[in-house]
Scaffold this motif. Structure first.
Motif, PDB file in Angstrom:
ATOM      1  N   UNK A 132       0.817  -1.212   0.000  1.00 54.93           N
ATOM      2  CA  UNK A 132       0.000   0.000   0.000  1.00 54.93           C
ATOM      3  C   UNK A 132       0.845   1.254   0.000  1.00 54.93           C
ATOM      4  N   UNK A 133       1.946   1.232   0.756  1.00 55.09           N
ATOM      5  CA  UNK A 133       2.815   2.405   0.781  1.00 55.09           C
ATOM      6  C   UNK A 133       3.429   2.654  -0.597  1.00 55.09           C
ATOM      7  N   UNK A 134       3.941   1.616  -1.216  1.00 60.92           N
ATOM      8  CA  UNK A 134       4.561   1.774  -2.546  1.00 60.92           C
ATOM      9  C   UNK A 134       3.534   2.298  -3.548  1.00 60.92           C
ATOM     10  N   UNK A 135       2.316   1.790  -3.485  1.00 57.32           N
ATOM     11  CA  UNK A 135       1.253   2.271  -4.377  1.00 57.32           C
ATOM     12  C   UNK A 135       0.962   3.752  -4.117  1.00 57.32           C
ATOM     13  N   UNK A 136       0.787   4.122  -2.855  1.00 61.74           N
ATOM     14  CA  UNK A 136       0.499   5.525  -2.534  1.00 61.74           C
ATOM     15  C   UNK A 136       1.687   6.429  -2.856  1.00 61.74           C
TER      16      UNK A 136
END
Length: 126
Positions: free
Chosen positions: A21-25
């Motif tokens: 999720x962090x990489x996506x955001x």
């Protein structure tokens, strides 16, 4: 499945969701996408990171103490969350956000190495 096995599964799953999720955001931030402001993108990471931290603390309780490697993971998890916040919304400049994002990703990798080696030094424990 034992209580510890369930906790560990929850912990590993939430860790995987957290970094994905962090990489996506982070990618959305770099692209300047308005999706970063979507309610799900704002709320879900807090839920996931809370489960991640709570499962770490629950495992420590089951250990009957806080081994040094687990204490290190918890402290680094908090640092990862701070860097993630800087990367996605609190960094004053794009450069600060990029540096914080890269730092968060690298720190997450180190946290995984601490978990695998069961040493506070992670990959640096030879």
């Amino acid at each position: 499945m034992t209580g510890y096995a369930l906790l560990k599964t929850m912990h590993v799953a939430s860790a995987t969701l957290s970094i994905a999720g962090f990489v996506l955001r982070f990618a959305l931030m770099l692209a300047g996408s308005p999706l970063l402001g979507h309610r799900v993108a704002k709320v879900l990471p807090h839920v996931i990171d809370t489960v991640l931290l709570a499962s770490a603390i629950a495992m420590a309780v089951q250990f009957g103490g806080l081994p040094a490697w687990l204490a290190t993971k918890i402290a680094l998890l908090l640092a990862y969350i701070v860097l993630g916040t800087l990367a996605l919304k609190r960094g004053r400049t794009r450069g600060v956000r990029i540096a914080a994002g890269i730092g968060a990703i690298l720190l997450f990798g180190f946290i995984v190495s601490v978990a695998i080696t069961k040493s506070p030094l992670g990959v640096f424990s030879a």
